[in-house]
Design an enzyme around this catalytic site. Structure first.
Site, short mmCIF file in Angstrom:
data_model
loop_
_atom_site.label_atom_id
_atom_site.label_comp_id
_atom_site.label_asym_id
_atom_site.label_seq_id
_atom_site.Cartn_x
_atom_site.Cartn_y
_atom_site.Cartn_z
CE LYS A 166 39.53 31.04 37.91
NZ LYS A 166 39.56 32.16 38.84
CB SER A 202 48.08 35.28 44.50
OG SER A 202 47.21 34.29 44.97
CG HIS A 229 49.79 41.91 28.89
ND1 HIS A 229 48.86 41.06 29.43
CD2 HIS A 229 49.88 42.96 29.73
CE1 HIS A 229 48.41 41.59 30.56
NE2 HIS A 229 49.02 42.74 30.77
#
Ligand code: NAD
Length: 472
Positions: A107, A363, A66
């Protein structure tokens, strides 16, 4: 664990479904939010130092597109499996949504115990894994950006960057293909401690909420709180350290090989150095050993911080946990059964998917730095210092008084990169804590803070999909 076939992704789905009924989205949209968009299974050979060949099993999961790029760490652990990586990717989607980081969840995982491989073998594995990701467009500054997780750190991120850059000559934004890099390789100052600092900022904010502390039978503020931490790795060490620096007492610490306690408090750096020197956390001078490392989770304390791996507190040991508040620094340390038990006992669980979002938040700052090709603070630091010096000079001249030296230093200081990163992280964690607590207060039927966090996340991802026009 009580259940050998426990599904981590199943647990995430269960929590999602529990929260979904407090949102307005129809089942189609909820289904799209919930599912993993892309799952990449990888197998490749490794020639070990002794000449033997081993097949390495690895994964990268993109849970949601998304928003792009997808974002999420890479884990090196013997227990890695597809279900786990899918669960962790899903948590990343919700985590990013809650802290307003514009990424989809991703991940990665490689099924190896990194302690059993030489540095050269680990480098070969990391570089080959990166090459496999490149082949399928599963890595890149605009598509999917990995980061460190359990068992990986700056060194592995530098290998990933080097492999990616070598295979994308001339790509000006290549440094943004991975975060958690060493500062010399485009990393950002403050990333290393970011997750632990975020855990601290989040829990401190909860500890500052009078109504919540009253309900839990605790005093307001972090000072004097008795804290137990499981895992003295990146997240656990820094969480424990920031609590100690703020005046809390770390009374229990658990590692893989055992656990220790002391009612007087344990000095984190001293324990860390003791473990480095002796190879074990046990027999730390002045402290007591627990019989089993799991016993630390059941110690009398105010705040318990599991910062190792998932499913460490389940239906079996949850009834014996005595903490008043649990801060989930690790991903998924509690099973849904444990959640139910704590909700009944009135123990507050501050959920992983927002509490450990410090890593992904910083990050994000690192990725922005890479795309803008300039260090934070470089443009404004000197200007701010000159301006502050001028204002201070005017105040002293007009008042005829001198400002004390330490105050002068504080007022004059222009922001360094690390100041801006810490400040951005603090703002993010405080805002997210209030957003979740407000969602919880707005609907008294929501049973716990995790469900409230999911409600916030689902609403944001749902809105994003709806606004993309995918569901007209
Ligand atoms: P790490 O590898 O740096 O440290 C983990 C530590 O836990 C190790 O020292 C290990 O020995 C210890 N450990 C393992 N099993 C244990 C057990 N049974 N009892 C006690 N200690 C045990 O990993 P990390 O990066 O600190 O990650 C820890 C957790 O935090 C993971 O769940 C990870 O997904 C999550 N997390 C990490 C980050 C990050 O930025 N690194 C961000 C968000 C979430």
């Amino acid at each position: 664990m009580s259940d050998q076939h426990y599904s981590f992704f199943g647990a995430v789905e269960k929590s999602f479904d529990k929260a979904a009924k407090y949102t307005k989205w129809d089942t189609g949209i909820l289904g799209q939010i919930r599912e993993c968009n892309a799952v990449y299974q990888i197998r490749f050979p490794l020639k070990r130092d002794d000449g033997s060949i081993e097949v390495i099993e690895a994964y990268r999961v993109q849970h949601s597109h998304h928003k792009t790029p997808c974002k999420g760490g890479i884990r090196f652990a013997a227990e890695v499996n597809q279900d786990e990586v899918m669960a962790l990717a899903a948590l990343m989607t919700y985590k990013c949504a809650i802290v307003n980081v514009p990424f989809g969840g991703g991940k990665g995982g490689i099924k190896i115990n990194p302690k059993k491989y030489s540095a050269w073998e680990l480098e070969k594995i990391t570089r080959r894994y990166t090459a496999e990701l490149i082949k399928k467009n599963f890595i890149g500054p605009g598509t999917d950006v990995p980061a460190p997780d359990y068992g990986t750190g700056e060194r592995e991120m530098a290998w990933i960057l080097d492999t990616y850059s070598a295979m994308h000559p001339g790509e000006i934004d290549a440094a943004g293909c991975v975060t958690g890099k060493p500062v010399t390789q485009g990393g950002v100052r403050g990333r290393r401690e970011a997750t632990g600092l975020g855990v601290f900022f989040g829990l401190r904010e909860v500890c500052n909420m009078e109504d919540v502390m009253k309900r839990l039978g605790m005093t307001v503020g972090v000072e004097g709180k008795r804290v137990v931490v499981q895992g003295l790795g990146n997240v656990g060490y820094h969480s424990a350290k920031f609590f100690q620096d703020a005046g809390a007492k770390v009374v229990g610490l658990a590692e893989y090989e055992g656990a220790i306690w002391s009612n007087d408090g344990l000095d984190i750096d001293a324990v860390f150095n003791h473990r480095k020197a002796t190879g074990s956390i046990l027999n730390f001078p002045g402290a007591n050993n627990f019989e089993k490392n799991g016993d630390a989770l059941e110690m009398e304390c105010d705040i318990l911080i599991p910062a190792a791996l998932e499913n460490v507190i389940d239906g079996d040991n949850a009834p014996r946990v005595k903490a008043k508040m649990i801060g989930e620094a690790a991903n998924g340390p509690l099973t849904p059964e444990a959640d139910e038990i704590f909700a009944k006992k009135g123990i507050l669980v501050v959920p992983d998917m927002y509490l450990n979002a410090g890593g992904v938040t910083v990050s994000y700052f690192e990725w922005l730095k890479n795309l803008s090709h300039v260090r934070y603070g470089r443009l404004e630091k000197r200007f701010t210092e000159n301006l502050n010096a001028h204002i201070l000079g005017q105040i002293e001249e007009l008042s005829g008084k001198k400002v004390a030296d330490d105050e002068r230093e504080f007022i004059m200081h222009g922001p360094d990169e690390v100041d801006l990163v810490y400040s951005g992280l603090e703002e993010t964690m405080i805002t997210a804590t209030h957003e979740i607590m407000n969602a919880w207060k707005a609907n008294p039927e929501i049973p716990d803070m995790r469900t409230a966090a999911y409600v916030v996340a689902i609403n944001k991802v749902g809105t994003s999909y709806a606004e993309l026009g995918i569901f007209p």
